[in-house]
Design a protein around this motif. Sequence first.
Motif, short mmCIF file in Angstrom:
data_model
loop_
_atom_site.label_atom_id
_atom_site.label_comp_id
_atom_site.label_asym_id
_atom_site.label_seq_id
_atom_site.Cartn_x
_atom_site.Cartn_y
_atom_site.Cartn_z
N ASN A 119 0.79 -1.23 0.00
CA ASN A 119 0.00 0.00 0.00
C ASN A 119 0.83 1.28 0.00
OD1 ASN A 119 -2.43 -1.47 0.13
ND2 ASN A 119 -2.31 -1.60 2.36
N PHE A 120 2.14 1.15 0.21
CA PHE A 120 2.99 2.33 0.32
C PHE A 120 4.28 2.14 -0.48
CE2 PHE A 120 0.47 1.99 4.17
CZ PHE A 120 -0.03 3.28 4.32
N SER A 121 4.89 3.26 -0.83
CA SER A 121 6.24 3.24 -1.38
C SER A 121 7.21 3.37 -0.21
CB SER A 121 6.42 4.39 -2.37
OG SER A 121 7.75 4.45 -2.83
N ILE A 122 8.07 2.37 0.00
CA ILE A 122 8.90 2.29 1.20
C ILE A 122 10.36 2.63 0.89
CG2 ILE A 122 9.70 0.81 3.07
CD1 ILE A 122 6.73 1.29 3.23
N ARG A 123 10.90 3.53 1.69
CA ARG A 123 12.35 3.78 1.70
C ARG A 123 12.89 3.28 3.04
NH1 ARG A 123 14.51 8.14 -1.59
NH2 ARG A 123 12.96 8.87 -3.10
N ILE A 124 14.01 2.55 3.01
CA ILE A 124 14.58 1.97 4.22
C ILE A 124 15.73 2.82 4.73
CG2 ILE A 124 15.63 -0.07 5.25
CD1 ILE A 124 12.82 -0.59 4.31
N ASN A 125 15.72 3.09 6.03
CA ASN A 125 16.85 3.75 6.69
C ASN A 125 17.38 2.79 7.74
OD1 ASN A 125 17.88 5.48 9.16
ND2 ASN A 125 18.15 6.75 7.36
N ASN A 126 18.62 2.31 7.54
CA ASN A 126 19.18 1.31 8.45
C ASN A 126 20.69 1.50 8.56
OD1 ASN A 126 20.68 -1.66 8.12
ND2 ASN A 126 19.29 -1.50 9.87
N TYR A 127 21.19 1.44 9.79
CA TYR A 127 22.62 1.41 10.07
C TYR A 127 22.87 0.31 11.09
CZ TYR A 127 22.48 5.96 7.81
OH TYR A 127 22.27 6.96 6.90
N PRO A 128 24.07 -0.25 11.12
CA PRO A 128 24.37 -1.33 12.07
C PRO A 128 24.60 -0.80 13.49
CG PRO A 128 26.30 -0.89 10.72
CD PRO A 128 25.19 -0.03 10.17
N TRP A 129 23.50 -0.38 14.13
CA TRP A 129 23.59 0.24 15.45
C TRP A 129 24.11 -0.71 16.51
CZ3 TRP A 129 22.55 5.40 16.07
CH2 TRP A 129 21.87 6.05 15.03
N VAL A 143 17.44 14.65 4.36
CA VAL A 143 17.31 14.62 2.89
C VAL A 143 16.03 13.89 2.48
CG1 VAL A 143 18.31 13.69 0.78
CG2 VAL A 143 19.77 14.84 2.45
N ASN A 144 15.78 12.74 3.13
CA ASN A 144 14.62 11.94 2.76
C ASN A 144 13.30 12.55 3.23
OD1 ASN A 144 15.24 9.21 1.41
ND2 ASN A 144 16.84 9.39 2.96
N LEU A 145 13.38 13.43 4.20
CA LEU A 145 12.17 14.03 4.78
C LEU A 145 11.30 14.70 3.72
CD1 LEU A 145 11.02 14.42 7.69
CD2 LEU A 145 12.06 16.67 7.66
N PHE A 146 11.94 15.29 2.70
CA PHE A 146 11.20 16.04 1.68
C PHE A 146 10.76 15.12 0.53
CE2 PHE A 146 14.21 18.83 3.85
CZ PHE A 146 13.33 19.77 4.36
N ARG A 147 11.05 13.83 0.67
CA ARG A 147 10.66 12.87 -0.36
C ARG A 147 9.61 11.88 0.12
NH1 ARG A 147 16.93 11.29 -1.96
NH2 ARG A 147 17.57 13.37 -2.68
N VAL A 148 9.24 11.98 1.41
CA VAL A 148 8.28 11.04 1.98
C VAL A 148 7.14 11.80 2.65
CG1 VAL A 148 10.07 9.29 2.35
CG2 VAL A 148 9.48 10.87 4.21
N ASP A 149 6.08 11.05 2.93
CA ASP A 149 4.91 11.62 3.59
C ASP A 149 4.82 11.25 5.07
OD1 ASP A 149 3.59 12.61 1.06
OD2 ASP A 149 3.69 10.46 0.60
N VAL A 150 5.39 10.10 5.42
CA VAL A 150 5.27 9.56 6.77
C VAL A 150 6.60 8.95 7.19
CG1 VAL A 150 4.01 7.95 8.27
CG2 VAL A 150 2.85 8.98 6.32
#
Length: 351
Positions: free
Chosen positions: A27-37, A56-63
């Motif tokens: 239902n959504f277009s997903i962008r993943i943000n992951n680092y080896p925390w 940077v990604n904030l202006f490309r996503v809705d949620v």
Amino acid sequence: MKKKKVLFVTPFFPSFVLSDIQILRENFSIRINNYPWQHKILAPAFFVIQFFSVFVNLFRVDVLLTSFGGYWSVWPVLLGKLFRKPSFIILHGTDCASIPELNYGSLRLPLLKWACKISYQHASRLLPVSESLGNVFLDFDPVLIHKSQGIHYHFRDIKTPVTAVYNGFDHKLWPYEAFTKKPPNTFLAVMSAAQYRLKGGDIIEEIAWLRPDLDFKIAGLNALQKPLPPNLQFLGKLSQQELSNAYRSSRYYLQLSTFEGFGCALAEAMLSGCIPIGSSANHIPKIIAGNGLILQKKDRTMLLQAIQQLLSLSKPEEISRKARRHIIKNYSLTRRKETLSTLLNNYEQPN
């Protein structure tokens, strides 16, 4: 209708996180943000790098949707609030607890607790996997010192809206095995090495010594380096298919947790036809819901009695089938997808 874009932030990828990503992609277009925390020495660097990535990604996503509270949830929440983008945090359990005597819980570490507090305070909505993660009193383990847990116990001034969204399961991944086809007197539990006492590995070990006529298996860790009962087998880490086979080869399942955010393995076992004995902790009694037994205290005598009660059931096949139907009805993957999708699609940032 155009799909909303979601920045999905996660520190790692356990099976339930991968499941969430998969269902949300419908239902959504997903962008993943992951680092080896998990590399703690590098956490400060990841914290700085993540700021720029989220910005940077904030202006490309809705949620913005974060799985687990922690250092990684601070920037998605704060930047989301600053730029009026809704931010949600899925809470799984360890991010709502501080149990130092079991070496468990993100909130026992002062800096990590601060990160969680900031995140929970400024998020648009918190999405725990069960209501018990809000506030719970743990009276299952008599030796437990820190019995009060949950976000509203640890952060009493937080007013962020909370909606419990139960984990969901694809019953096709966990096929049912007729109870009578399972080997008799077989018990299974699932835990990691770090969770051995937390999830009751210690009391299972005790019972195995006392009941040599029963067969106990623990998946998720290798054998401990100490004398062990011959009827207690450690299966190591298993693939999904191997775990499914283990469930279908066991008549009974043991979820004897002192604290449990939800109980995914319990639900998977019930889907696979296992009759459970579960502790009275958190959401476990609601998952079992009369389709097995609840152990009120972590007590060897009480557990022996419960095991004997299971072994003496007159119609175990009927209970086994009811257990599967209960999970399908109340904890389906479809229900979780629909609930999360509704929350992400319809949320309006307050003025």
